[in-house]
Design a protein around this motif. Structure first.
Motif, mmCIF file in Angstrom:
data_model
loop_
_atom_site.group_PDB
_atom_site.id
_atom_site.type_symbol
_atom_site.label_atom_id
_atom_site.label_comp_id
_atom_site.label_asym_id
_atom_site.label_seq_id
_atom_site.Cartn_x
_atom_site.Cartn_y
_atom_site.Cartn_z
ATOM 1 N N GLU A 291 0.814 -1.221 0.000
ATOM 2 C CA GLU A 291 0.000 0.000 0.000
ATOM 3 C C GLU A 291 0.845 1.267 0.000
ATOM 4 N N MET B 282 3.094 1.908 -2.174
ATOM 5 C CA MET B 282 3.305 2.309 -3.569
ATOM 6 C C MET B 282 2.071 3.042 -4.091
ATOM 7 N N PRO B 283 2.268 4.129 -4.821
ATOM 8 C CA PRO B 283 1.126 4.752 -5.496
ATOM 9 C C PRO B 283 0.602 3.820 -6.595
ATOM 10 N N GLU B 284 -0.633 4.028 -6.963
ATOM 11 C CA GLU B 284 -1.282 3.126 -7.909
ATOM 12 C C GLU B 284 -0.500 3.030 -9.221
ATOM 13 N N ILE B 285 -0.050 4.170 -9.716
ATOM 14 C CA ILE B 285 0.613 4.148 -11.022
ATOM 15 C C ILE B 285 1.908 3.340 -10.995
ATOM 16 N N LEU C 134 2.373 0.835 -8.710
ATOM 17 C CA LEU C 134 2.026 -0.523 -8.308
ATOM 18 C C LEU C 134 1.659 -1.370 -9.522
ATOM 19 N N GLU C 135 1.031 -0.724 -10.487
ATOM 20 C CA GLU C 135 0.550 -1.471 -11.653
ATOM 21 C C GLU C 135 1.688 -2.167 -12.401
ATOM 22 N N ILE D 187 3.021 -5.066 -10.330
ATOM 23 C CA ILE D 187 2.179 -6.263 -10.306
ATOM 24 C C ILE D 187 2.249 -6.978 -11.657
ATOM 25 N N ARG E 68 2.691 13.147 0.812
ATOM 26 C CA ARG E 68 2.557 12.264 -0.350
ATOM 27 C C ARG E 68 3.625 12.619 -1.381
ATOM 28 N N GLU F 292 3.041 6.532 -1.460
ATOM 29 C CA GLU F 292 1.664 6.903 -1.147
ATOM 30 C C GLU F 292 1.476 7.090 0.363
ATOM 31 N N ARG F 293 2.037 6.209 1.122
ATOM 32 C CA ARG F 293 1.794 6.220 2.572
ATOM 33 C C ARG F 293 3.082 6.568 3.294
#
Lengths: 506, 370
Positions: free
Chosen positions: A320, A322-325, A327-328, A331, B258, B263-264
């Protein structure tokens, strides 16, 4: 047979019976085919002169031209060993003190000259052939720098001392010699600058070296390990280098250097942790560039230790973060990999270690090919076979690259090693494990001492006076003082001229 | 005291400041607002200044002890038996101090990162790490303190991010609370400043005693500045009503931060907080070892094992999060009694004894180190 006292002090624990008389010694030596004995004036009716030597250690030219020829030419004038000493044209000729001395010198390439029929006294003449079997120059292949001298030490201590004396051309450079090794009798020299180096350091080195009981000194790194303050540490406590400029710099800063015959590496101490990340090039480039590269090097060490463990920690527990961009792609690259991140990371790290180890053992020409094969072919294939993710491959390759920026080989190895416990800790407890590992590392480093000087100085104990040459390298104007934690007897190295550019300079 | 065992006086700055900061730095904001609300910073400042006075008293008391530490002082004032008993009481306080710190941090880990990690694993992990560091001696602890003060300091600039959402009107109206409210806040401000009492054990290990005093004051001033700054950011960011229901305001603040690659950011805070608590725990365990060694003539290693074992044994039954509130209360009560009751009492006693002796014209047998 009982050993007599003199021989037991000379060769500490050879573990064999030591010859007690010259006759016994020659008897033992005659078992070897390279031991030659020739007798002059045997048939002349005059007292014979007998010369004994190891042919493999001596210079035949010297024996024939200076020893044998001169004795024969002046045959009539010789009535004793003193006359022989006078007629031969070699400077190092002395009477042997005792049998152990005779034995030692004989094994160092001396010729033993006896007069008349009695076995003793014996005259020892230096006909040593030091050059043979040694390389004559070394281009510092292992500690390369683009700018600056490329002269390195070689296996011959005489040559090494010559190189050192050339650089520090004052009589204050003191060289002390001792012999170490019950079987090798290796010549070991302690070098320091009198009036600068703290006598305490010299005394410690002298004491620890002379206390050594060992059979054959293969390399100075053995001495390094034996005299080290703490032998249970992966960190090198003394700096070892083949560069002449590095050793010179260490000596003029108030450190002690130890040279061993047969080793192109010279060890210097007391060393601190930061010393291992300093390259001579930092001083040959302008200070801004020098500082920049030094900072890059220190960052790369941190990166090299922490990058893979962070990957493992983030992908095992803290995705969590990692930012979404980001993380994609992570993964995506891991979607077909069947292993947990830690196995993937250990697998790749060990692959890199294999490449490094194989590259170091193979001849250099094959080594290059291996690097390409390993790096490109294996790397690509493992990713295609979904054994590892692309991103980890990039990270591991970068950390490997980063670990090789460390100028001192021993420290580079240490840094390669200590990432493994960090990877395991990260796999067990994530970020918490990394912090715990950091505490153990720091706790260990804080305990270490090099010749009694704290290893982390000037960072701890914090010394503000020496920060001009630590993580940064300031201009030569500010590097005038020697490091105070080495406790040098004189602190000033040089005085820069006082001229300063003023604002109204035209 | 052997020269090789002593530390430079400036290290007292990091040792004391490192001992004062801990998990309390994560939660103190929501505690001290009970009472004076947004004016509670006045109480915090007052308590901080009061602690400067206490440091002065501690140094005065120590200068009149035989060996410069608490054990010799107790022996001198109370005699052998009673002195030992009082010292053992302090040992209990040390255990409480360490247990409270470890257990509070374990709670942070449980709530924020690893909800299912067993308490015993974390207890062993933390206490073992601290014991390893303590086994290196005070020099290693001092080095750890230096690093553990320097590295978390790098986090302070990140508080700029919550300040982007600051409501400066939160501070208003100024000073509209009664003396009673300020007192309640002051009571809650005690626990972030606890830690100076370890001077009672550290003092003989400091080189150059006259300078030590200065650095102890620097340490406390540093703590005041850090707490006030965090408090200001918290008040600017939170509404008071919201703050009342927030358990770890500092961590909530860090959630605002941020970066494009992260993110966290609160994870960094949480793991970095192990750096913040570690000097505190190390100094406490080291203090326990010191007390055991001089009271029961134990050797260092068994004393370390006993102290670490006691800390772990005390932590294991504290499974419920509710026990932390009790621990908090216990520690601030014990700390309050120790610092506001016992130390002024000692001060008065030593002062009176000295005064009386001087009047009686007796020989001045007290050691004047300063």
């Amino acid at each position: 047979m009982e050993r007599n006292e003199a021989s037991s002090t000379q060769s500490k624990n050879r573990g064999m019976d030591v010859p007690k008389t010259a006759l016994e010694l020659f008897g033992l030596a005659r078992k070897s085919t390279d031991f030659h004995q020739l007798t002059l004036f045997e048939d002349d009716g005059r007292p014979p002169v007998r010369i004994s030597y190891y042919q493999s250690l001596t210079d035949t030219e010297k024996i024939n031209r200076f020893l044998v020829a001169n004795i024969q030419k002046n045959g009539e004038a010789i009535t004793g060993l003193d006359d022989i000493k006078r007629v031969i044209a070699l400077d190092d000729a002395k009477a042997a003190e005792d049998v152990p001395d005779l034995e030692k010198k004989l094994m160092k390439g001396y010729a033993a000259v006896q007069y008349g029929s009695e076995a003793e006294p014996v005259l020892l003449v230096d006909v040593n052939n030091a050059e043979s079997g040694h390389r004559l120059y070394n281009e510092t292949e292992n500690e390369f720098s683009v700018v600056g001298p490329k002269v390195g030490f070689v296996e011959n201590i005489g040559l090494n001392l010559h190189l050192l004396r050339q650089q520090i051309a004052v009589p204050e450079l003191v060289l002390e010699e001792i012999a170490i090794g019950s079987l090798s009798n290796t010549k070991v020299a302690i070098a320091y600058l009198d009036g600068v180096t703290n006598p305490k350091h010299v005394q410690t080195v002298r004491q620890r070296l002379s206390a050594i009981d060992y059979d054959v000194v293969f390399d100075s790194s053995l001495l390094d390990q034996i005299v080290s303050d703490n032998s249970n540490t992966p960190f090198p406590l003394f700096l070892s280098t083949e560069r002449v400029d590095r050793v010179t710099y260490a000596i003029i800063s108030g450190q002690v250097a130890v040279l061993a015959d047969g080793s192109p590496y010279v060890i210097t101490g007391p060393s601190t942790f930061l010393d291992f990340f300093i390259s001579p090039e930092d001083y040959y480039l302008p200070w801004i560039l020098g500082s920049f590269f030094r900072v890059i090097r220190i960052i790369s060490v941190l990166f090299s230790i922490f990058a893979t463990p962070l990957y493992v920690a983030v992908l095992t527990y803290h995705f969590e973060v990692m930012p979404e961009i980001l993380l994609e792609p992570l993964i995506m690259s891991r979607s077909h990999v069947p292993f947990p991140p830690v196995m993937e990371a250990i697998f790749l790290e060990i692959t890199i270690e294999l490449l490094r180890e194989a590259g170091a053992r193979l001849p250099s020409k094959i080594g290059q090919t291996l690097g390409i094969v390993g790096g490109i072919v294996i790397g690509q294939a493992t990713v295609h076979a979904a054994l590892t993710s692309n991103i980890l491959l990039i990270i591991v390759a970068l950390t490997a690259l980063a670990s090789f920026t460390t100028p001192i080989f021993k420290m580079a190895n240490t840094i390669r090693l200590i990432r493994f416990p960090f990877i395991l800790l990260a796999a067990l407890w994530g970020g918490l494990g990394i912090v715990i590992g950091f505490f153990f590392l720091l706790g260990h480093l804080l305990r270490l001492k090099s010749l009694g000087t704290p290893y982390l100085v000037p960072l701890f104990p914090f010394r503000t006076g020496n920060l001009a040459d630590s993580v940064f390298r300031a201009s030569y104007r500010h590097l005038t003082d020697r490091s105070k934690f080495l406790k040098p007897l004189s602190v000033k190295r040089y005085r820069p001229s006082e001229e300063k550019e003023d604002i109204d300079h035209e | 005291m052997k020269e090789s065992l002593t530390v430079s006086p400036y290290l007292l700055w990091f040792l004391i400041h490192g001992t004062q900061t801990g998990t309390a730095t994560l939660i103190f904001q929501s505690r001290i607002i009970q009472g004076a609300e947004m004016d509670s910073w006045v109480s915090l400042l007052a308590v901080g200044l009061c602690f400067h006075l206490l440091i002065g008293m501690i140094f005065y008391v120590l200068r009149h002890s035989a060996d410069g530490d608490m054990m010799s002082l107790h022996r001198r004032l109370f005699g052998k038996g009673l002195g030992k008993a009082v010292t053992i009481g302090f040992y209990g306080y040390i255990l409480l101090f360490a247990v409270h710190e470890f257990r509070s941090y374990v709670e942070v880990i449980h709530v924020w990162v690893f909800p299912h990690m067993p308490l015993r694993v974390l207890s062993f992990l933390f206490v073992l790490t601290a014991s390893y560091l303590v086994s290196g001696g005070l020099r290693v602890i001092a080095g750890i303190s230096l690093v553990c003060v320097a590295l978390p300091t790098l986090l302070i600039p990140t508080l700029y991010f919550p300040l982007k959402y600051a409501h400066w009107s939160n501070f208003l109206p100024l000073f509209n609370h009664g003396a009673r409210d300020y007192l309640v806040s002051a009571g809650h401000s005690l626990s972030p400043f606890l830690g100076i009492e370890f001077l009672l054990l550290l003092y003989p290990f400091v080189k150059n005693k006259p300078q030590a005093r200065k650095w102890a004051h620097v340490a406390n001033a540093h703590s005041i500045v850090i707490y006030l700054f965090i408090l200001f950011v918290t008040f600017a960011f939170f509404n008071i009503r919201q703050l009342e229901h927030t358990i770890w305001p500092t961590l909530i603040l860090s959630k605002v931060i941020r970066f494009p690659f992260m993110e966290r950011f609160d994870y960094i805070y949480i793991f970095a907080w192990l750096l913040v608590i570690m000097p505190r725990c190390c100094v406490a365990i080291w203090g326990g070892v010191r007390v055991l060694r001089s009271t029961f003539a134990l050797r260092a290693r068994p004393a370390l094992w006993i102290t670490s074992g006691a800390v772990i044994a005390a932590m294991l039954p504290l499974k419920s999060p509710m026990t932390i509130e009790k621990l908090d209360f216990l520690l601030s009560a014990a700390g309050g009694i120790l610092l506001l009751g016992y130390i002024p009492l000692l001060f008065l006693w030593v002062f009176a004894v000295k005064h009386f002796k001087n009047k009686a014209g007796g020989g001045n047998e007290s050691l004047e180190n300063g």
